[in-house]
Design an enzyme around this catalytic site. Structure first.
Site, mmCIF file in Angstrom:
data_model
loop_
_atom_site.group_PDB
_atom_site.id
_atom_site.type_symbol
_atom_site.label_atom_id
_atom_site.label_comp_id
_atom_site.label_asym_id
_atom_site.label_seq_id
_atom_site.Cartn_x
_atom_site.Cartn_y
_atom_site.Cartn_z
ATOM 1 N N ARG A 1 -93.177 -11.954 89.990
ATOM 2 C CA ARG A 1 -93.540 -13.360 90.099
ATOM 3 C C ARG A 1 -94.689 -13.470 91.083
ATOM 4 O O ARG A 1 -94.715 -12.781 92.113
ATOM 5 C CB ARG A 1 -92.350 -14.197 90.594
ATOM 6 C CG ARG A 1 -91.258 -14.404 89.544
ATOM 7 C CD ARG A 1 -91.728 -15.321 88.409
ATOM 8 N NE ARG A 1 -90.689 -15.588 87.428
ATOM 9 C CZ ARG A 1 -90.563 -14.942 86.267
ATOM 10 N NH1 ARG A 1 -91.386 -13.959 85.948
ATOM 11 N NH2 ARG A 1 -89.607 -15.273 85.423
ATOM 12 N N GLU B 1 -99.747 -20.170 89.104
ATOM 13 C CA GLU B 1 -100.025 -20.087 87.669
ATOM 14 C C GLU B 1 -100.118 -21.462 87.034
ATOM 15 O O GLU B 1 -99.288 -22.313 87.382
ATOM 16 C CB GLU B 1 -98.890 -19.316 86.984
ATOM 17 C CG GLU B 1 -99.307 -17.911 86.644
ATOM 18 C CD GLU B 1 -98.150 -17.075 86.160
ATOM 19 O OE1 GLU B 1 -97.589 -17.395 85.096
ATOM 20 O OE2 GLU B 1 -97.829 -16.100 86.840
ATOM 21 N N HIS C 1 -99.833 -13.222 82.463
ATOM 22 C CA HIS C 1 -98.356 -13.203 82.390
ATOM 23 C C HIS C 1 -97.876 -12.783 80.992
ATOM 24 O O HIS C 1 -97.137 -13.519 80.330
ATOM 25 C CB HIS C 1 -97.778 -14.582 82.768
ATOM 26 C CG HIS C 1 -96.365 -14.514 83.270
ATOM 27 N ND1 HIS C 1 -95.831 -15.411 84.168
ATOM 28 C CD2 HIS C 1 -95.351 -13.649 82.982
ATOM 29 C CE1 HIS C 1 -94.560 -15.108 84.407
ATOM 30 N NE2 HIS C 1 -94.245 -14.038 83.694
HETATM 31 C C1 DGY Z 1 -89.442 -13.281 82.421
HETATM 32 O O1 DGY Z 1 -88.744 -13.271 81.407
HETATM 33 O O2 DGY Z 1 -88.969 -13.554 83.515
HETATM 34 C C2 DGY Z 1 -90.857 -12.895 82.277
HETATM 35 O O3 DGY Z 1 -91.622 -13.165 83.376
HETATM 36 C C3 DGY Z 1 -91.462 -13.476 81.020
HETATM 37 O O4 DGY Z 1 -92.291 -12.473 80.598
#
Ligand code: DGY
Length: 381
Positions: A270, A299, A317
Protein backbone atom coordinates in the site's frame (compact mmCIF):
# COMPACT_ATOMS: atom_id res chain seq x y z
CA UNK A 1 -20.84 12.75 -12.08
CA UNK A 2 -23.60 10.28 -12.76
CA UNK A 3 -22.67 6.63 -13.06
CA UNK A 4 -24.23 4.33 -15.61
CA UNK A 5 -25.52 1.04 -14.19
CA UNK A 6 -26.40 -2.19 -15.92
CA UNK A 7 -28.50 -4.96 -14.46
CA UNK A 8 -27.88 -8.69 -14.56
CA UNK A 9 -30.64 -11.18 -13.74
CA UNK A 10 -33.46 -8.61 -13.42
CA UNK A 11 -35.81 -11.11 -11.76
CA UNK A 12 -33.51 -12.03 -8.85
CA UNK A 13 -35.25 -11.57 -5.49
CA UNK A 14 -32.17 -10.23 -3.64
CA UNK A 15 -30.60 -6.95 -4.69
CA UNK A 16 -26.80 -6.82 -4.90
CA UNK A 17 -24.85 -3.72 -5.96
CA UNK A 18 -21.39 -4.16 -7.52
CA UNK A 19 -19.84 -0.71 -7.71
CA UNK A 20 -17.62 -1.78 -10.63
CA UNK A 21 -17.90 -4.39 -13.36
CA UNK A 22 -15.60 -7.37 -12.72
CA UNK A 23 -13.70 -9.67 -15.10
CA UNK A 24 -15.20 -12.96 -16.23
CA UNK A 25 -18.74 -14.35 -16.14
CA UNK A 26 -18.53 -16.89 -13.32
CA UNK A 27 -19.09 -14.31 -10.56
CA UNK A 28 -22.42 -13.39 -12.14
CA UNK A 29 -23.43 -17.04 -12.45
CA UNK A 30 -22.72 -17.51 -8.73
CA UNK A 31 -24.89 -14.53 -7.78
CA UNK A 32 -27.62 -15.59 -10.20
CA UNK A 33 -27.67 -19.09 -8.70
CA UNK A 34 -28.17 -17.43 -5.31
CA UNK A 35 -31.24 -15.61 -6.72
CA UNK A 36 -29.57 -12.19 -6.81
CA UNK A 37 -30.32 -9.33 -9.16
CA UNK A 38 -26.97 -7.60 -9.70
CA UNK A 39 -26.70 -3.88 -10.45
CA UNK A 40 -23.27 -3.10 -11.81
CA UNK A 41 -21.53 0.29 -12.04
CA UNK A 42 -20.01 0.74 -15.49
CA UNK A 43 -18.09 3.98 -14.94
CA UNK A 44 -14.29 3.90 -14.65
CA UNK A 45 -14.49 6.90 -12.29
CA UNK A 46 -14.06 6.25 -8.59
CA UNK A 47 -17.48 6.54 -6.91
CA UNK A 48 -17.97 8.90 -3.98
CA UNK A 49 -19.56 7.84 -0.69
CA UNK A 50 -22.62 9.92 -1.66
CA UNK A 51 -22.99 8.13 -5.00
CA UNK A 52 -22.72 4.70 -3.39
CA UNK A 53 -25.23 5.65 -0.69
CA UNK A 54 -27.64 6.79 -3.36
CA UNK A 55 -27.25 3.48 -5.18
CA UNK A 56 -27.74 1.42 -2.03
CA UNK A 57 -31.07 3.24 -1.64
CA UNK A 58 -33.85 1.85 0.56
CA UNK A 59 -33.32 -1.81 -0.13
CA UNK A 60 -30.04 -3.59 -0.79
CA UNK A 61 -29.01 -7.06 0.38
CA UNK A 62 -25.30 -6.93 -0.35
CA UNK A 63 -22.53 -4.93 -1.99
CA UNK A 64 -19.30 -5.80 -3.78
CA UNK A 65 -17.09 -2.73 -3.36
CA UNK A 66 -13.64 -1.57 -4.33
CA UNK A 67 -10.42 -0.73 -2.47
CA UNK A 68 -10.79 2.85 -3.77
CA UNK A 69 -13.97 3.38 -1.71
CA UNK A 70 -14.11 4.39 1.93
CA UNK A 71 -16.29 1.84 3.66
CA UNK A 72 -16.90 3.38 7.10
CA UNK A 73 -19.74 4.67 9.25
CA UNK A 74 -21.73 6.37 6.49
CA UNK A 75 -21.79 3.47 4.04
CA UNK A 76 -22.28 0.68 6.56
CA UNK A 77 -25.08 2.63 8.28
CA UNK A 78 -26.76 3.11 4.93
CA UNK A 79 -26.29 -0.56 3.98
CA UNK A 80 -27.73 -1.65 7.32
CA UNK A 81 -30.75 0.68 6.93
CA UNK A 82 -31.36 -0.85 3.50
CA UNK A 83 -31.47 -4.34 5.05
CA UNK A 84 -27.93 -5.21 3.88
CA UNK A 85 -26.41 -8.42 5.18
CA UNK A 86 -23.04 -8.67 3.39
CA UNK A 87 -20.19 -6.54 2.10
CA UNK A 88 -17.38 -8.01 -0.06
CA UNK A 89 -14.23 -6.01 -0.77
CA UNK A 90 -12.81 -6.80 -4.22
CA UNK A 91 -9.27 -6.99 -2.81
CA UNK A 92 -7.25 -8.99 -0.36
CA UNK A 93 -6.25 -5.80 1.50
CA UNK A 94 -9.08 -4.10 3.38
CA UNK A 95 -7.48 -0.99 4.87
CA UNK A 96 -10.29 0.94 3.11
CA UNK A 97 -12.86 -0.86 5.28
CA UNK A 98 -13.63 -0.02 8.89
CA UNK A 99 -14.26 -3.59 9.98
CA UNK A 100 -15.13 -2.41 13.50
CA UNK A 101 -18.01 -0.34 12.13
CA UNK A 102 -19.22 -3.19 9.91
CA UNK A 103 -19.14 -5.48 12.93
CA UNK A 104 -21.10 -2.92 14.97
CA UNK A 105 -23.85 -3.16 12.35
CA UNK A 106 -23.56 -6.96 12.23
CA UNK A 107 -22.39 -6.94 8.61
CA UNK A 108 -19.93 -9.67 7.53
CA UNK A 109 -16.98 -8.34 5.50
CA UNK A 110 -15.35 -10.49 2.81
CA UNK A 111 -11.97 -10.18 1.10
CA UNK A 112 -10.16 -12.17 -1.62
CA UNK A 113 -7.06 -13.95 -0.29
CA UNK A 114 -5.10 -16.72 -1.99
CA UNK A 115 -5.67 -15.84 -5.64
CA UNK A 116 -3.37 -12.81 -5.65
CA UNK A 117 -0.33 -14.27 -3.95
CA UNK A 118 1.86 -15.38 -6.87
CA UNK A 119 0.50 -12.72 -9.22
CA UNK A 120 1.43 -9.90 -6.88
CA UNK A 121 4.80 -11.47 -6.05
CA UNK A 122 5.54 -11.78 -9.77
CA UNK A 123 4.89 -8.05 -10.19
CA UNK A 124 7.27 -7.30 -7.30
CA UNK A 125 9.87 -9.44 -9.11
CA UNK A 126 9.14 -7.60 -12.39
CA UNK A 127 9.59 -4.23 -10.71
CA UNK A 128 12.81 -5.45 -9.11
CA UNK A 129 14.38 -6.32 -12.44
CA UNK A 130 12.89 -3.40 -14.35
CA UNK A 131 14.58 -1.14 -11.81
CA UNK A 132 17.81 -3.16 -11.46
CA UNK A 133 18.36 -3.39 -15.21
CA UNK A 134 16.91 0.03 -16.10
CA UNK A 135 14.45 -1.50 -18.53
CA UNK A 136 12.13 1.53 -18.71
CA UNK A 137 14.94 4.02 -19.35
CA UNK A 138 16.45 1.76 -22.00
CA UNK A 139 13.07 1.20 -23.66
CA UNK A 140 12.51 4.99 -23.88
CA UNK A 141 16.00 5.38 -25.37
CA UNK A 142 15.20 2.86 -28.11
CA UNK A 143 11.85 4.45 -28.90
CA UNK A 144 13.55 7.84 -29.17
CA UNK A 145 15.85 6.22 -31.77
CA UNK A 146 18.92 7.22 -29.78
CA UNK A 147 20.64 3.84 -30.11
CA UNK A 148 23.61 4.24 -32.42
CA UNK A 149 25.51 1.07 -31.50
CA UNK A 150 26.65 -1.21 -28.67
CA UNK A 151 28.72 0.54 -26.02
CA UNK A 152 30.57 -0.85 -22.97
CA UNK A 153 28.81 1.46 -20.51
CA UNK A 154 25.29 1.80 -21.88
CA UNK A 155 22.66 1.50 -19.11
CA UNK A 156 24.76 -0.31 -16.55
CA UNK A 157 22.54 -1.74 -13.84
CA UNK A 158 22.75 -4.07 -10.83
CA UNK A 159 23.28 -7.84 -10.80
CA UNK A 160 20.90 -9.55 -8.38
CA UNK A 161 22.20 -13.13 -8.43
CA UNK A 162 23.91 -14.17 -5.16
CA UNK A 163 23.12 -10.82 -3.51
CA UNK A 164 20.80 -10.34 -0.52
CA UNK A 165 17.04 -9.89 -0.85
CA UNK A 166 15.22 -8.21 2.01
CA UNK A 167 11.55 -8.75 2.75
CA UNK A 168 9.57 -6.66 5.22
CA UNK A 169 6.38 -8.53 6.08
CA UNK A 170 6.65 -12.25 5.44
CA UNK A 171 2.97 -13.07 4.98
CA UNK A 172 1.57 -14.87 1.94
CA UNK A 173 2.83 -12.40 -0.71
CA UNK A 174 6.14 -11.59 1.01
CA UNK A 175 6.84 -15.31 1.30
CA UNK A 176 6.06 -15.94 -2.38
CA UNK A 177 8.35 -13.06 -3.45
CA UNK A 178 11.13 -14.29 -1.16
CA UNK A 179 10.92 -17.82 -2.60
CA UNK A 180 11.00 -16.53 -6.21
CA UNK A 181 14.07 -14.39 -5.54
CA UNK A 182 15.91 -17.00 -3.48
CA UNK A 183 15.22 -19.90 -5.82
CA UNK A 184 15.47 -17.99 -9.04
CA UNK A 185 18.57 -15.96 -8.31
CA UNK A 186 20.22 -17.82 -5.40
CA UNK A 187 19.95 -14.80 -3.15
CA UNK A 188 20.39 -14.83 0.61
CA UNK A 189 17.21 -13.83 2.43
CA UNK A 190 17.01 -11.21 5.18
CA UNK A 191 13.54 -10.67 6.56
CA UNK A 192 11.61 -8.79 9.20
CA UNK A 193 8.27 -9.94 10.47
CA UNK A 194 6.92 -9.71 14.01
CA UNK A 195 6.40 -13.48 13.82
CA UNK A 196 9.04 -15.99 12.72
CA UNK A 197 8.09 -17.69 9.45
CA UNK A 198 9.24 -21.25 10.06
CA UNK A 199 7.92 -22.51 6.74
CA UNK A 200 9.96 -19.95 4.81
CA UNK A 201 13.09 -20.48 6.89
CA UNK A 202 12.92 -24.25 6.42
CA UNK A 203 12.30 -23.80 2.70
CA UNK A 204 15.37 -21.62 2.22
CA UNK A 205 17.50 -23.93 4.37
CA UNK A 206 16.40 -26.98 2.37
CA UNK A 207 17.18 -25.15 -0.88
CA UNK A 208 20.59 -24.21 0.53
CA UNK A 209 21.25 -27.89 1.30
CA UNK A 210 20.24 -28.82 -2.22
CA UNK A 211 22.65 -26.25 -3.67
CA UNK A 212 25.40 -27.59 -1.43
CA UNK A 213 24.68 -31.12 -2.62
CA UNK A 214 25.32 -29.81 -6.14
CA UNK A 215 28.69 -28.37 -5.11
CA UNK A 216 27.36 -24.79 -4.96
CA UNK A 217 27.43 -22.23 -2.17
CA UNK A 218 24.28 -22.58 -0.04
CA UNK A 219 21.84 -19.67 0.36
CA UNK A 220 21.20 -18.31 3.85
CA UNK A 221 18.13 -17.00 5.66
CA UNK A 222 18.18 -14.58 8.59
CA UNK A 223 15.23 -13.15 10.50
CA UNK A 224 16.17 -9.78 11.96
CA UNK A 225 14.63 -8.15 15.01
CA UNK A 226 14.37 -4.74 13.33
CA UNK A 227 13.45 -3.36 9.90
CA UNK A 228 16.66 -1.28 10.00
CA UNK A 229 18.86 -4.37 10.06
CA UNK A 230 17.12 -5.77 6.98
CA UNK A 231 17.53 -2.43 5.20
CA UNK A 232 21.23 -2.28 6.02
CA UNK A 233 22.19 -5.69 4.66
CA UNK A 234 19.92 -5.95 1.61
CA UNK A 235 20.54 -5.15 -2.06
CA UNK A 236 16.82 -5.10 -2.77
CA UNK A 237 14.04 -4.70 -0.23
CA UNK A 238 10.43 -5.53 -1.00
CA UNK A 239 7.70 -4.22 1.32
CA UNK A 240 4.78 -6.54 2.11
CA UNK A 241 3.23 -5.39 5.40
CA UNK A 242 -0.44 -4.62 6.02
CA UNK A 243 -1.14 -0.90 6.13
CA UNK A 244 -2.10 0.23 9.63
CA UNK A 245 -0.95 2.86 12.14
CA UNK A 246 2.26 0.92 12.79
CA UNK A 247 3.29 0.74 9.13
CA UNK A 248 2.20 4.20 7.92
CA UNK A 249 5.41 5.87 6.60
CA UNK A 250 7.42 2.82 7.66
CA UNK A 251 9.93 3.94 5.02
CA UNK A 252 10.84 7.49 5.98
CA UNK A 253 13.95 9.67 5.52
CA UNK A 254 15.82 7.93 8.33
CA UNK A 255 15.11 4.41 7.15
CA UNK A 256 15.85 5.23 3.51
CA UNK A 257 19.13 6.64 4.79
CA UNK A 258 20.28 3.29 6.20
CA UNK A 259 19.80 1.47 2.88
CA UNK A 260 22.79 0.87 0.61
CA UNK A 261 23.37 3.74 -1.84
CA UNK A 262 22.73 1.44 -4.80
CA UNK A 263 19.88 -0.56 -3.23
CA UNK A 264 16.44 -1.07 -4.75
CA UNK A 265 13.16 -0.50 -2.89
CA UNK A 266 10.00 -2.25 -4.10
CA UNK A 267 6.44 -1.55 -2.96
CA UNK A 268 3.44 -3.52 -4.15
CA UNK A 269 1.63 -3.37 -0.79
CA UNK A 270 0.00 0.00 0.00
CA UNK A 271 1.31 3.46 -0.94
CA UNK A 272 1.30 5.10 2.51
CA UNK A 273 3.82 2.52 3.77
CA UNK A 274 6.38 4.84 2.11
CA UNK A 275 6.72 8.56 2.83
CA UNK A 276 6.67 9.38 -0.87
CA UNK A 277 8.03 12.93 -0.46
CA UNK A 278 11.01 11.48 1.42
CA UNK A 279 11.48 8.88 -1.33
CA UNK A 280 11.54 11.55 -4.04
CA UNK A 281 14.23 13.45 -2.12
CA UNK A 282 16.22 10.26 -1.51
CA UNK A 283 16.12 9.23 -5.17
CA UNK A 284 17.22 12.72 -6.22
CA UNK A 285 20.20 12.76 -3.88
CA UNK A 286 21.15 9.10 -4.49
CA UNK A 287 21.17 8.60 -8.28
CA UNK A 288 22.29 4.97 -7.94
CA UNK A 289 19.35 4.14 -5.67
CA UNK A 290 16.28 2.70 -7.44
CA UNK A 291 12.64 2.12 -6.63
CA UNK A 292 9.84 0.10 -8.20
CA UNK A 293 6.35 1.20 -7.17
CA UNK A 294 2.95 -0.33 -7.87
CA UNK A 295 1.18 1.79 -5.24
CA UNK A 296 1.26 5.47 -4.24
CA UNK A 297 0.61 7.48 -1.13
CA UNK A 298 -2.28 9.56 -2.55
CA UNK A 299 -3.49 7.27 -5.31
CA UNK A 300 -4.18 8.02 -8.09
CA UNK A 301 -1.89 11.04 -7.61
CA UNK A 302 1.88 11.00 -7.30
CA UNK A 303 3.91 13.32 -5.10
CA UNK A 304 5.60 16.15 -7.03
CA UNK A 305 8.79 15.09 -8.77
CA UNK A 306 8.22 11.32 -8.63
CA UNK A 307 7.36 10.91 -12.30
CA UNK A 308 10.45 12.86 -13.37
CA UNK A 309 12.91 10.51 -11.67
CA UNK A 310 14.77 8.19 -14.04
CA UNK A 311 15.64 5.81 -11.18
CA UNK A 312 12.00 5.01 -10.34
CA UNK A 313 9.75 2.53 -12.14
CA UNK A 314 6.04 3.27 -11.67
CA UNK A 315 2.97 1.23 -12.60
CA UNK A 316 -0.71 1.95 -11.74
CA UNK A 317 -1.56 -0.55 -8.94
CA UNK A 318 -1.68 -3.53 -11.28
CA UNK A 319 0.19 -6.12 -9.22
CA UNK A 320 -2.85 -8.42 -9.15
CA UNK A 321 -3.86 -7.65 -12.74
CA UNK A 322 -3.82 -11.00 -14.50
CA UNK A 323 -6.92 -12.55 -16.05
CA UNK A 324 -6.77 -15.57 -13.75
CA UNK A 325 -6.36 -13.55 -10.58
CA UNK A 326 -8.91 -10.84 -11.29
CA UNK A 327 -11.49 -13.47 -12.33
CA UNK A 328 -10.61 -15.45 -9.19
CA UNK A 329 -11.08 -12.33 -7.06
CA UNK A 330 -14.48 -11.78 -8.69
CA UNK A 331 -15.49 -15.37 -7.90
CA UNK A 332 -14.41 -15.03 -4.27
CA UNK A 333 -16.15 -11.65 -3.83
CA UNK A 334 -19.38 -12.97 -5.38
CA UNK A 335 -19.16 -16.16 -3.31
CA UNK A 336 -18.74 -14.12 -0.14
CA UNK A 337 -21.95 -12.20 -0.82
CA UNK A 338 -23.87 -15.18 -2.23
CA UNK A 339 -22.70 -17.43 0.64
CA UNK A 340 -23.86 -15.04 3.35
CA UNK A 341 -27.16 -14.26 1.60
CA UNK A 342 -27.76 -18.04 1.28
CA UNK A 343 -27.19 -18.53 5.02
CA UNK A 344 -23.95 -20.49 4.60
CA UNK A 345 -21.11 -20.48 7.15
CA UNK A 346 -17.67 -18.93 6.64
CA UNK A 347 -14.94 -21.14 5.13
CA UNK A 348 -12.59 -21.92 7.99
CA UNK A 349 -9.28 -21.96 6.10
CA UNK A 350 -8.69 -18.63 4.39
CA UNK A 351 -5.30 -19.89 3.24
CA UNK A 352 -6.99 -22.44 1.01
CA UNK A 353 -9.78 -20.83 -0.98
CA UNK A 354 -8.93 -22.47 -4.32
CA UNK A 355 -11.79 -25.02 -4.02
CA UNK A 356 -14.12 -22.06 -4.67
CA UNK A 357 -12.69 -21.72 -8.18
CA UNK A 358 -13.60 -25.31 -9.09
CA UNK A 359 -16.80 -26.83 -10.44
CA UNK A 360 -18.13 -27.96 -7.05
CA UNK A 361 -17.44 -25.06 -4.71
CA UNK A 362 -18.04 -25.57 -0.99
CA UNK A 363 -21.34 -24.25 0.40
CA UNK A 364 -19.64 -21.47 2.32
CA UNK A 365 -18.53 -17.86 2.12
CA UNK A 366 -14.81 -18.22 1.27
CA UNK A 367 -13.29 -15.43 3.31
CA UNK A 368 -15.15 -13.44 5.97
CA UNK A 369 -12.67 -11.43 8.01
CA UNK A 370 -15.04 -10.71 10.93
CA UNK A 371 -16.90 -14.05 10.91
CA UNK A 372 -16.36 -14.65 14.65
CA UNK A 373 -17.35 -11.12 15.61
CA UNK A 374 -20.64 -11.12 13.67
CA UNK A 375 -21.51 -14.72 14.56
CA UNK A 376 -21.13 -16.43 11.17
CA UNK A 377 -20.37 -20.07 11.95
CA UNK A 378 -17.19 -21.69 10.63
CA UNK A 379 -17.56 -24.26 7.86
CA UNK A 380 -14.76 -26.57 6.78
CA UNK A 381 -16.53 -28.89 4.35
C1 DGY B 1 -5.45 -6.04 -3.09
O1 DGY B 1 -6.24 -6.93 -3.39
O2 DGY B 1 -5.33 -5.67 -1.93
C2 DGY B 1 -4.62 -5.47 -4.16
O3 DGY B 1 -3.96 -4.33 -3.81
C3 DGY B 1 -5.41 -5.28 -5.44
O4 DGY B 1 -4.50 -5.60 -6.40
Amino acid sequence: MSTEWKTHNESGSKRVVATKDLPGERWLEILTAADCRVEIGTSTEILSVEEIKEKIGDQCDGVIGQLTEKWGEELFASLKNAGGKAYANYAVGYNNVDVGVATKYGIPVGNTPGVLTDTTAEMAVSLTFSAARRVIEADAYMRAEKYTGWLPSLYLGELMARKTVGVVGAGRIGTAYAKMMVEGFKMDLAYFDPYPNEYLENYVKAYGEFLQSQGEEPVKVTRYETVEEVLQVSDVVSLHPLLDDTTFHLMNTERLGVMKDNAILINASRGPVIDEVALVEHCKSHPDFKAGLDVFEDEPLMKPGLKDLPNVVIVPHIASATQWTRQGMAILAASNVAGILSGFGAWADQNDVLPFLGDNPPKAAPSIVNANEVGVAAFSG
